[in-house]
Design a protein around this motif. Structure first.
Motif, PDB file in Angstrom:
ATOM      1  N   UNK A 672     106.854  34.372  73.214  1.00  0.00           N
ATOM      2  CA  UNK A 672     105.628  35.122  72.901  1.00  0.00           C
ATOM      3  C   UNK A 672     104.614  34.960  74.024  1.00  0.00           C
ATOM      4  N   UNK A 673     104.726  35.755  75.100  1.00  0.00           N
ATOM      5  CA  UNK A 673     103.689  35.696  76.133  1.00  0.00           C
ATOM      6  C   UNK A 673     102.313  35.920  75.513  1.00  0.00           C
ATOM      7  N   UNK A 674     101.371  35.110  75.919  1.00  0.00           N
ATOM      8  CA  UNK A 674     100.054  35.071  75.278  1.00  0.00           C
ATOM      9  C   UNK A 674      99.850  33.744  74.580  1.00  0.00           C
ATOM     10  N   UNK A 675     100.958  33.121  74.170  1.00  0.00           N
ATOM     11  CA  UNK A 675     100.956  31.750  73.673  1.00  0.00           C
ATOM     12  C   UNK A 675     101.592  30.880  74.756  1.00  0.00           C
ATOM     13  N   UNK A 676     100.958  29.799  75.145  1.00  0.00           N
ATOM     14  CA  UNK A 676     101.441  29.022  76.300  1.00  0.00           C
ATOM     15  C   UNK A 676     102.538  28.029  75.937  1.00  0.00           C
ATOM     16  N   UNK A 677     103.659  28.540  75.447  1.00  0.00           N
ATOM     17  CA  UNK A 677     104.772  27.649  75.156  1.00  0.00           C
ATOM     18  C   UNK A 677     106.094  28.363  75.420  1.00  0.00           C
ATOM     19  N   UNK A 678     107.151  27.553  75.487  1.00  0.00           N
ATOM     20  CA  UNK A 678     108.489  28.037  75.797  1.00  0.00           C
ATOM     21  C   UNK A 678     109.461  27.405  74.799  1.00  0.00           C
ATOM     22  N   UNK A 679     110.280  28.225  74.157  1.00  0.00           N
ATOM     23  CA  UNK A 679     111.249  27.720  73.185  1.00  0.00           C
ATOM     24  C   UNK A 679     112.476  27.207  73.931  1.00  0.00           C
ATOM     25  N   UNK A 680     112.929  26.022  73.556  1.00  0.00           N
ATOM     26  CA  UNK A 680     114.096  25.430  74.200  1.00  0.00           C
ATOM     27  C   UNK A 680     115.374  26.144  73.778  1.00  0.00           C
ATOM     28  N   UNK A 681     116.275  26.286  74.748  1.00  0.00           N
ATOM     29  CA  UNK A 681     117.583  26.847  74.482  1.00  0.00           C
ATOM     30  C   UNK A 681     118.654  25.840  74.831  1.00  0.00           C
TER      31      UNK A 681
END
Length: 761
Positions: A672-681
């Motif tokens: 979700x660009x706009x939220x500063x996080x990255x989901x782990x894969x």
């Protein structure tokens, strides 16, 4: 250890180390896709291709060079296709990488031996890939018919071409502006070994065929004097005529020069380019290429690519490195540098002035419907300074054109695609600490897009303002009765609603950061508008009429329906990246949510080759089953990307398809660009290091990693147990070490409790 062993070890290490550029295979994406999903879901021949032409030059260069197997500037036709057998020129190109648009303002140069032939098909030569060398910094090929070796390299705004004539026959060089409209211009100056060219740019989509207000300008300088010269129009040659101009009847125009023949003749050509004027091209040439040392330019270009690609260092298989670094290379073609070395650039849209970029570089060709998802976030992560320049470029366009552009290409407005994702890009950049752009001015125009339906029919038709905005403001969704004739995509009401709801969420985060409390409240309420087009009875996105009735004869898995953009309702249902928790509730809870995701992947309904679903595999993490994300991400990497020319499963689209791969192979993704996080894969590499702009390094180490061991067993961040299935942007930029223990079976207990993922934070 004796001296011989030490020496052998040292030598082995040195020769084993390859620089990132050596792993890049520019052929990838230049042939029809070989994946099953592409054959199953694609619509039209262009979607079965990555639409990649080998780009030789510099990262984000103004003008790049490529061998030309197709001589036109026609929509959906790339300059080069791997399966073509003949080359008819070497192109100074502005092709939007991996797209179905058109090249513009381009130029072709073709060496000939023996006989002068100006028509593209007639002058073409056979070639073989075995006699090509192609890297991001250098290209060479043997032209078999004429027995000429051609070599290319480039700076940001200038090209360097070298031709080796093997035969002692008449030696010609043909120069042609690729103007489909027949408006090219060529002038030859034999007294100074120079040729000047321009090629006027024309629009497609909004205002198709109309002048875009600028041209591709070129100054070609030759190291050797001309023996003879001339021009042609409609393939009729006029010897010793110095000037020719097309008048718009789709007639081909061009020029040629001849050189004194000798054994092993070598002709060097320097080509300056610009979008401002001829003098701009000349100044760019002087600034970037003041010498005739071809090899020096190659070395400098290699260094530039290694600096960009080397921001990520990886340890893994040679195959994975090739796929990964080629993907990184693809992400660095566009947006395109548009300003000259002195900062000058042509005004945006109807602005006919020449402006000067002060304190930033001005860029164009933002394929934002595609690239907001991962490509622009990748720039924000690895190149925040350039990202700031991109944001300022968009802001300048808004100031000059009066509206924030939604999909700016050819330095003009378009309504090529749906949504308003310039909002996402700017909100994401700001949320990730990129502040050195005029955010207050940017917000003014972003707000105008979000709150005002453009009342002027003429400017609306040209691409200014959100499409279907009156209906969106009235109903909080776009009903099926409202078709958008002033756009390339003329219906697709449900997809538009979903995308506007997400964009409104993004703008709400920026409003909050800037203290715009009333705007934040209104936009956050509108961010739930996606609920208006998710049918609670089926749990799928669906068309809806103005009176609230749902569309009839509904099949969520129909590959194409009028109210969905380039896909099925099932594929588009997942485009609620800002409120996955809310989407789960509509679907009836986590179990139903997971069951629907399972159906997408297990029954083959997921289509990776088009962008709206690129984040879908990561959504399992929101429902407490990140191990399913790990499984499917690994499978998608394996099935949808290869190191072969057909190794992309759909259009590259400005770097988005490759950006998905870069993030996913690294092991995390910006859902979700706009939220500063990255989901782990599930990372592809045993180890990788990200060098941040602040000098800090974030390292990811995956022990026991293998194709079978795709599941995360446990995680430590900086020596402490880590149980969250996501990383924050701050955690990456602060540097540190993330250690993952991988295994062959899921650890269903790891990362299964992160309710904050599904809420605003």
């Amino acid at each position: 250890m004796n001296y011989l062993v030490v020496l052998l070890f040292f030598t082995s290490c040195c020769f084993a180390q390859k620089s990132p550029i050596q792993y890049v295979n520019p052929y990838i994406g230049s042939a029809p896709a070989a994946t099953e999903s592409a054959r199953r879901h694609s619509e039209g021949a262009s979607e079965l291709r990555g639409q990649i032409a080998p780009v030789i030059g510099r990262p984000h260069g103004m003008t790049t060079w490529t061998p030309q197997t197709r001589s036109v500037e026609t929509k959906c036709v790339a300059p080069y296709y791997y399966n073509d057998a003949r080359i008819n020129g070497f192109r100074a190109s502005h092709w939007l990488n991996g797209s179905c648009v058109q090249d513009y303002g381009s130029l072709a140069v073709m060496p000939l031996s023996g006989k002068l032939i100006v028509a593209a098909e007639g002058r073409s030569s056979q070639f073989t890939h075995e006699q090509e060398i192609v890297t991001p910094a250098y290209y060479s090929v043997e032209l078999l018919d004429s027995k000429i070796k051609a070599e290319l390299t480039a700076t940001q705004r200038a090209g360097f071409l070298r031709f080796h004539y093997r035969q002692k026959e008449a030696a010609f060089l043909v120069i042609q502006p690729n103007s489909d409209e027949g408006e090219g211009y060529v002038e030859i100056f034999p007294e100074r070994n120079e040729v000047v060219v321009y090629n006027p740019v024309h629009r497609i989509y909004q205002g198709a065929g109309q002048p875009a207000g600028f041209s591709g300008f070129y100054v070609l300088q030759f190291e050797k004097p001309f023996k003879s010269y001339g021009t042609w129009k409609s393939n009729v040659v006029q010897q010793s005529v110095r000037q020719v101009k097309g008048v718009g009847r789709r007639e081909s125009v061009g020029g040629y020069v001849e050189f004194e023949t000798n054994e092993n003749l070598v002709v060097n050509v320097r080509v300056g380019s610009s979008f401002t004027d001829t003098e701009g091209a000349r100044r760019n040439l002087v600034a970037e290429l003041p010498h005739w040392d071809f090899d020096r330019v190659v070395k400098s270009a290699e260094q530039a690519w290694n600096q960009e690609l080397g921001k990520v260092q990886v340890r893994g298989t040679e195959q994975d490195k090739t796929v990964f670094y080629t993907a990184m290379y693809h992400t660095k073609h566009t947006p395109r540098l548009f300003s000259d070395a002195d900062g000058r650039y042509p005004g945006f849209a109807e602005d006919a002035q020449i402006h000067t970029a002060k304190g930033f570089d001005y860029y164009c060709d933002f394929s934002l419907w595609d690239t907001f998802r991962a490509a622009m976030p990748l720039h924000a992560l690895l190149e925040p300074q350039r990202s700031a320049h991109l944001m300022q470029s968009l802001t300048q366009k808004a100031e000059q054109g009066g509206w924030m552009p939604i999909f700016p290409c050819w330095n003009h407005y378009t309504a090529a695609m749906i949504g308003d994702h310039v909002t996402s890009v700017m909100a994401d950049a700001y949320a990730k600490g990129i502040r050195s752009f005029d955010v207050q001015t940017a917000y003014h125009f972003l707000r105008q897009n979000a709150f005002v339906a453009n009342p002027d029919p003429k400017s609306y038709a040209s691409g200014k303002g959100r499409r279907g905005m009156e209906s969106y403001l009235k109903y909080n969704y776009i009903p099926l009765e409202d078709s958008v004739w002033q756009a390339f995509h003329k219906r697709e009401q449900t997809s538009r609603t979903l995308e506007y709801a997400y964009d409104d969420f993004c703008l709400s985060t920026l409003a909050k950061a800037l203290g715009k409390t009333a705007d934040e409240k209104a936009l956050k309420l509108r961010a739930s508008n996606y609920q208006k087009v998710i049918d609670p009875q089926t749990g799928w996105a669906r068309g809806r009429y103005a009176d609230g009735r749902w569309s009839t004869h509904f099949d969520p898995f129909a590959p194409r329906v009028s109210f969905i953009t380039e896909g099925s309702p099932a594929q588009y249902t997942w485009f609620v990246p800002h409120d996955i928790g809310g989407l789960m509730k509509i679907m009836g809870g986590k179990e139903h949510f997971i069951a629907k995701l399972d159906a997408m992947f297990e029954k083959g309904y997921y289509w990776h080759g088009n962008e709206p679903g690129n984040h879908t595999a990561y959504l399992y993490a929101y429902a407490g089953t990140p191990w399913k994300t790990q499984r499917w991400v690994r499978q998608l990497i394996r099935e949808e990307y290869t190191s072969e020319p057909g190794g992309l499963s759909g259009n590259e689209d400005g770097g988005q398809m490759s950006s998905w791969l870069v993030f996913s192979m690294m092991g995390f993704y910006p859902v979700c660009p706009g939220k500063p996080y990255y989901v782990l894969g599930s990372p592809s590499f045993d180890e990788l290091s990200l060098k941040m702009a602040n000098g800090k390094v974030f390292k990811l180490i995956a022990s026991d990693n293998s194709p079978e061991n795709c599941y995360i067993q446990s995680v430590e961040l900086n020596g402490k147990v880590f149980t969250k299935p996501y990383l924050t942007h701050q955690q990456l930029t602060e540097g540190g070490i993330l250690r993952l223990k991988m295994g062959p079976r899921p650890n269903t207990a790891w990362g299964n409790n992160a309710p904050e993922l599904s809420s605003d934070f």
